[in-house]
Write a protein that holds these residues in place. Structure first.
Motif, PDB file in Angstrom:
ATOM      1  N   GLY A  71      43.592  49.143  38.259  1.00  0.00           N
ATOM      2  CA  GLY A  71      43.069  49.764  39.733  1.00  0.00           C
ATOM      3  C   GLY A  71      42.776  49.186  40.937  1.00  0.00           C
ATOM      4  O   GLY A  71      42.213  49.444  41.845  1.00  0.00           O
ATOM      5  N   GLY A  72      43.566  47.899  41.275  1.00  0.00           N
ATOM      6  CA  GLY A  72      43.078  47.104  42.387  1.00  0.00           C
ATOM      7  C   GLY A  72      44.863  47.215  42.986  1.00  0.00           C
ATOM      8  O   GLY A  72      45.821  47.557  42.583  1.00  0.00           O
ATOM      9  N   ALA A  89      45.566  29.037  51.495  1.00  0.00           N
ATOM     10  CA  ALA A  89      45.724  30.334  51.781  1.00  0.00           C
ATOM     11  C   ALA A  89      44.727  31.192  50.937  1.00  0.00           C
ATOM     12  O   ALA A  89      44.167  30.597  50.104  1.00  0.00           O
ATOM     13  N   LYS A  90      44.553  32.537  51.234  1.00  0.00           N
ATOM     14  CA  LYS A  90      43.894  33.330  50.669  1.00  0.00           C
ATOM     15  C   LYS A  90      44.501  34.594  50.599  1.00  0.00           C
ATOM     16  O   LYS A  90      45.287  34.803  51.081  1.00  0.00           O
ATOM     17  N   LEU A  91      44.136  35.178  49.403  1.00  0.00           N
ATOM     18  CA  LEU A  91      44.734  36.409  48.635  1.00  0.00           C
ATOM     19  C   LEU A  91      43.852  37.374  48.882  1.00  0.00           C
ATOM     20  O   LEU A  91      42.649  37.488  48.600  1.00  0.00           O
ATOM     21  N   ASP A  92      44.099  38.402  49.818  1.00  0.00           N
ATOM     22  CA  ASP A  92      43.066  39.676  50.029  1.00  0.00           C
ATOM     23  C   ASP A  92      43.551  40.721  49.040  1.00  0.00           C
ATOM     24  O   ASP A  92      44.658  41.144  49.051  1.00  0.00           O
ATOM     25  N   ALA A  93      42.495  41.139  48.161  1.00  0.00           N
ATOM     26  CA  ALA A  93      42.674  42.330  47.130  1.00  0.00           C
ATOM     27  C   ALA A  93      41.566  43.338  47.559  1.00  0.00           C
ATOM     28  O   ALA A  93      40.538  43.119  48.091  1.00  0.00           O
ATOM     29  N   GLU A  94      41.904  44.464  46.647  1.00  0.00           N
ATOM     30  CA  GLU A  94      40.696  45.426  46.664  1.00  0.00           C
ATOM     31  C   GLU A  94      40.637  46.305  45.515  1.00  0.00           C
ATOM     32  O   GLU A  94      41.878  46.421  44.862  1.00  0.00           O
ATOM     33  N   ARG A  95      39.905  47.087  45.215  1.00  0.00           N
ATOM     34  CA  ARG A  95      39.644  47.681  43.867  1.00  0.00           C
ATOM     35  C   ARG A  95      38.856  48.843  44.470  1.00  0.00           C
ATOM     36  O   ARG A  95      37.534  48.617  45.069  1.00  0.00           O
ATOM     37  N   ASN A  98      34.258  54.342  41.962  1.00  0.00           N
ATOM     38  CA  ASN A  98      33.581  55.502  42.505  1.00  0.00           C
ATOM     39  C   ASN A  98      34.062  55.936  43.705  1.00  0.00           C
ATOM     40  O   ASN A  98      33.226  56.464  44.556  1.00  0.00           O
ATOM     41  N   GLY A  99      35.126  55.892  44.267  1.00  0.00           N
ATOM     42  CA  GLY A  99      35.547  56.281  45.465  1.00  0.00           C
ATOM     43  C   GLY A  99      35.371  55.191  46.720  1.00  0.00           C
ATOM     44  O   GLY A  99      35.822  55.603  47.722  1.00  0.00           O
ATOM     45  N   HIS A 100      34.808  54.096  46.454  1.00  0.00           N
ATOM     46  CA  HIS A 100      34.519  53.062  47.396  1.00  0.00           C
ATOM     47  C   HIS A 100      35.231  51.701  47.139  1.00  0.00           C
ATOM     48  O   HIS A 100      35.155  51.513  46.017  1.00  0.00           O
ATOM     49  N   PRO A 101      35.883  51.157  48.191  1.00  0.00           N
ATOM     50  CA  PRO A 101      36.769  50.149  48.113  1.00  0.00           C
ATOM     51  C   PRO A 101      35.881  48.863  48.001  1.00  0.00           C
ATOM     52  O   PRO A 101      34.795  48.473  48.480  1.00  0.00           O
ATOM     53  N   GLN A 102      36.114  47.960  46.904  1.00  0.00           N
ATOM     54  CA  GLN A 102      35.403  46.705  46.834  1.00  0.00           C
ATOM     55  C   GLN A 102      36.701  45.684  47.369  1.00  0.00           C
ATOM     56  O   GLN A 102      37.705  45.469  46.860  1.00  0.00           O
ATOM     57  N   LYS A 103      36.022  44.921  48.385  1.00  0.00           N
ATOM     58  CA  LYS A 103      37.184  43.731  48.821  1.00  0.00           C
ATOM     59  C   LYS A 103      36.792  42.512  48.155  1.00  0.00           C
ATOM     60  O   LYS A 103      35.654  42.078  47.740  1.00  0.00           O
ATOM     61  N   PHE A 104      37.996  41.870  47.791  1.00  0.00           N
ATOM     62  CA  PHE A 104      37.832  40.623  47.347  1.00  0.00           C
ATOM     63  C   PHE A 104      38.764  39.515  47.866  1.00  0.00           C
ATOM     64  O   PHE A 104      39.752  39.950  48.449  1.00  0.00           O
ATOM     65  N   VAL A 105      38.422  38.326  47.898  1.00  0.00           N
ATOM     66  CA  VAL A 105      39.282  37.366  48.754  1.00  0.00           C
ATOM     67  C   VAL A 105      39.271  35.986  47.537  1.00  0.00           C
ATOM     68  O   VAL A 105      38.205  35.577  47.020  1.00  0.00           O
TER      69      VAL A 105
END
Length: 162
Positions: A71-72, A89-95, A98-105
Motif C-alpha cells: 500500500g505504499g 540521495a533520499k527516497l521519498d515514499a508514502e503509505r 485510514n485515509g491519511h498519508p504517512q510520509k517516509f524518507v
C-alpha cells in the motif's frame, strides 16, 4: 532549490587508475550531472530504462513491487548532497493508513535511488548545490559519438567501446 532531472543514460568515464568506469548521466537546469557507478548498478539502471524483462525480478524491481503491494508508493528521488566526491540521495515514499498519508524518507545511494525511480516512474530532482559543484555544460558530455562509440562524461572518446 531542487530541479527535476531526466536520466539521459549511461556513459563511460575514466577512473583515477585509468580504467573505464560507468556513469549515469542526469540532465537538470540545462546541465549534465555524471555520477560514477559500478558496472552492476549501471546495468540495473539501463535495464530499468529500457524496460527489458528479466526472468526473475531484480532487487530494485522487487523493492518497488513490495512497497506497492503493502500500500505504499515511491514519490520521488532527491540527489541532494555531495561531500568529498560522494553523492547522497533520499527516497521519498508514502503509505496511506485510514485515509491519511504517512510520509517516509529513506537515505539511499544515488545509483539505487535512480534504479528505483526509473522502475517506479517517479521524478528525480537534483539540488542547486549539487549542480553548482558537479554539473557540466552539455557540450562537455557526449553519451554517444557520431561514430557510435561511447564517450565518457567528460567528453573524451573511449576507444575501447565498439
Amino acid at each position: 532549490m531542487n530541479h527535476t532531472a531526466e536520466v539521459e543514460g549511461i556513459a563511460v568515464g575514466v577512473g583515477p587508475d585509468g580504467a573505464n568506469v560507468p556513469a549515469v548521466v542526469l540532465s537538470a537546469r540545462g546541465e549534465y550531472l555524471p555520477i560514477f557507478v559500478t558496472t552492476d548498478q549501471a546495468q540495473a539502471i539501463q535495464l530499468g530504462l529500457t524496460g527489458e524483462p528479466f526472468e526473475r525480478p531484480l532487487t530494485h524491481d522487487l523493492l518497488v513491487d513490495v512497497v506497492t503491494e503493502f500500500g505504499g508508493a515511491i514519490d520521488g528521488v532527491r540527489i541532494d548532497d555531495l561531500s568529498d566526491g560522494t553523492f547522497y540521495a533520499k527516497l521519498d515514499a508514502e503509505r496511506y493508513e485510514n485515509g491519511h498519508p504517512q510520509k517516509f524518507v529513506f537515505d539511499a545511494r544515488p545509483s539505487d535511488a535512480i534504479a528505483i525511480a526509473v522502475r517506479a516512474d517517479c521524478p528525480v530532482t537534483v539540488s542547486d548545490e549539487v549542480l553548482d559543484a558537479a554539473g557540466r555544460p552539455p557540450s562537455a558530455v557526449d553519451l554517444v559519438s557520431d561514430e557510435g562509440r561511447s564517450r565518457n562524461p567528460f567528453g573524451e572518446i573511449d576507444d575501447d567501446e565498439p
